[in-house]
Scaffold this motif. Structure first.
Motif, PDB file in Angstrom:
ATOM      1  N   VAL A 230       0.861  -1.184   0.000  1.00 54.06           N
ATOM      2  CA  VAL A 230       0.000   0.000   0.000  1.00 54.06           C
ATOM      3  C   VAL A 230       0.896   1.232   0.000  1.00 54.06           C
ATOM      4  N   VAL A 231       0.732   2.064  -1.001  1.00 51.72           N
ATOM      5  CA  VAL A 231       1.495   3.318  -1.053  1.00 51.72           C
ATOM      6  C   VAL A 231       0.567   4.440  -0.617  1.00 51.72           C
ATOM      7  N   MET A 232       0.994   5.188   0.399  1.00 50.48           N
ATOM      8  CA  MET A 232       0.123   6.211   0.967  1.00 50.48           C
ATOM      9  C   MET A 232       0.899   7.502   1.227  1.00 50.48           C
ATOM     10  N   PRO A 233       0.187   8.644   1.303  1.00 50.22           N
ATOM     11  CA  PRO A 233       0.879   9.899   1.596  1.00 50.22           C
ATOM     12  C   PRO A 233       1.646   9.797   2.911  1.00 50.22           C
ATOM     13  N   LYS A 234       2.749  10.574   3.003  1.00 46.89           N
ATOM     14  CA  LYS A 234       3.683  10.458   4.123  1.00 46.89           C
ATOM     15  C   LYS A 234       2.998  10.572   5.497  1.00 46.89           C
ATOM     16  N   GLU A 235       2.097  11.553   5.672  1.00 42.88           N
ATOM     17  CA  GLU A 235       1.495  11.758   7.002  1.00 42.88           C
ATOM     18  C   GLU A 235       0.647  10.542   7.371  1.00 42.88           C
ATOM     19  N   GLU A 236      -0.095  10.052   6.377  1.00 41.57           N
ATOM     20  CA  GLU A 236      -0.938   8.888   6.612  1.00 41.57           C
ATOM     21  C   GLU A 236      -0.065   7.679   6.967  1.00 41.57           C
ATOM     22  N   ASP A 238       2.911   7.763   8.378  1.00 45.30           N
ATOM     23  CA  ASP A 238       3.461   7.920   9.734  1.00 45.30           C
ATOM     24  C   ASP A 238       2.432   7.499  10.788  1.00 45.30           C
ATOM     25  N   ARG A 239       1.175   7.890  10.550  1.00 41.25           N
ATOM     26  CA  ARG A 239       0.119   7.512  11.506  1.00 41.25           C
ATOM     27  C   ARG A 239      -0.039   5.994  11.521  1.00 41.25           C
ATOM     28  N   TRP A 240      -0.004   5.416  10.336  1.00 42.94           N
ATOM     29  CA  TRP A 240      -0.152   3.948  10.244  1.00 42.94           C
ATOM     30  C   TRP A 240       0.984   3.246  10.992  1.00 42.94           C
ATOM     31  N   SER A 246       1.991   0.172  18.314  1.00 42.13           N
ATOM     32  CA  SER A 246       1.273  -0.003  19.584  1.00 42.13           C
ATOM     33  C   SER A 246       0.991  -1.488  19.830  1.00 42.13           C
ATOM     34  N   THR A 247       0.682  -1.797  21.088  1.00 41.36           N
ATOM     35  CA  THR A 247       0.336  -3.183  21.410  1.00 41.36           C
ATOM     36  C   THR A 247      -1.083  -3.469  20.909  1.00 41.36           C
TER      37      THR A 247
END
Ligand code: CUA
Length: 346
Positions: A230-236, A238-240, A246-247
């Motif tokens: 999946v190629v996504m915009p940088k901010e998205e 980073d959130r992913w 996270s656990t």
């Protein structure tokens, strides 16, 4: 004028030959139109810097091939006209040397030079400070470890997400046999060799969902060893990545809570890790956020509860040769509960 005797061709066989040539042309053009000029797994629908170069090379070679083929077809038709003069006999010898040796040598040399000139670009390393992703080929799935330049590592499996427009370096290894890492829409393939680390830098140029595959026969389930990209915009992105770090989320529904219990008591945790629980196996894929992936079973089944249940119940049927034992002996409601729990791990 002296005539050279050649086997005569009558009108019908000439027509038949022409029909054959025309049929082969139409068939090959139609086939190539049908076979993957588009789609998530097409090298001719590039979404990465390297894939764009490779596609350009392909089209140049394709045009060259068609030109050579047309010339050959033309010569064939010309040669079938029947009787020849002596002068044409000498011309034929010249043609054999020219068309059989000189022209192919020139064309192949030009292609070789053009291809070699592309290589430094295709094999370039990603700049210092780029995101590194370790991918290990396993029979028959992909172990993935993100190593961001700042921040802790994240382990996942069978799915790779990439930030749009950034060069990323893959460090490729294998834990068993030779596999080959290939995302056709993004770039060339690279072998994964036991005991060695190979590298591949890719830069996605278009957002979207693509498909990666193993491109080297590696055993029974080789054809069932795929992954989503999946190629996504940088901010998205980073959130992913933060969410993946996270656990695992706590299950809230009763059936998922029951599923976690079953997962932990039936030995699943001997092979699988779910961070935040006592499951810390490292033999199989990390399942901490398995519910958020595009597919399960290394790119072969949709990620939905019924497919997860079927996978656990009959791994050996869904993916013959798979190392994960099937759990068809478990009561159906427990299988459904485990599937519900895994799907809840988003
Ligand atoms: Cu792994 Cu083919």
């Amino acid at each position: 004028m002296r005539r050279i005797l050649l086997p005569p061709f009558d009108r019908e066989s000439l027509l038949g030959m022409l029909q054959g040539i025309a049929g082969a042309t139409i068939a090959s053009l139609g086939l190539s139109a049908l076979l993957g000029c588009e789609g998530p797994q097409s090298a001719l629908d590039p979404a990465g810097r390297a894939a764009e170069q490779i596609a350009r090379l392909f089209w140049k070679m394709a045009v060259g091939t068609v030109l050579v083929w047309l010339a050959m077809a033309g010569l064939t038709v010309y040669a079938m006209r029947g009787a020849r003069t002596a002068k044409e006999g000498r011309l034929a010898k010249l043609l054999i040397i020219g068309g059989g040796a000189i022209v192919p040598t020139a064309i192949l040399t030009a292609l070789l030079v053009y291809g070699l000139a592309m290589m430094p670009n295709l094999l370039a390393r990603a700049p210092e400070g780029s995101l590194k992703i370790d991918v290990t080929g396993e029979q028959w799935w992909w172990r993935v470890r993100y190593r961001p330049p700042n921040g802790t590592d994240v382990v996942l499996a069978n799915e790779i997400r990439l930030p749009l427009g950034e060069m990323v370096e893959f460090q490729l290894e294998s834990s068993d046999v030779i596999h080959s890492f290939w995302i056709p829409a993004l770039g060339g393939k690279m072998d994964m060799i036991p005991g060695r680390t190979t590298r591949l830098a890719l830069e996605p140029t278009r957002p979207g969902v693509f498909r990666g595959v193993c491109a080297e026969y590696c055993g029974t389930a080789h054809a069932l060893m795929a992954f989503s990209v999946v190629v996504m915009p940088k901010e998205e992105f980073d959130r992913w990545l933060d969410a993946q770090r996270s656990t695992a989320p706590e299950p809230t529904e009763a059936v998922a809570i029951q599923g976690r219990e079953a997962f932990l008591t039936h030995g699943c945790s001997a092979c699988h890790a779910i961070r935040g629980t006592s499951a810390d196996g490292v033999i199989g894929p990390d399942l901490t956020h398995v519910g958020s992936r595009m597919s399960i079973g290394a790119g072969i089944l949709a990620n939905e509860p019924e497919a997860i249940r079927r996978w656990i119940e009959s791994t050996n049927k869904v993916k013959p040769g798979v190392q994960m034992p099937h759990f068809g002996m478990l009561p159906p409601e427990e299988l459904r509960a485990i599937a519900a729990y895994l799907k809840s791990l988003e």
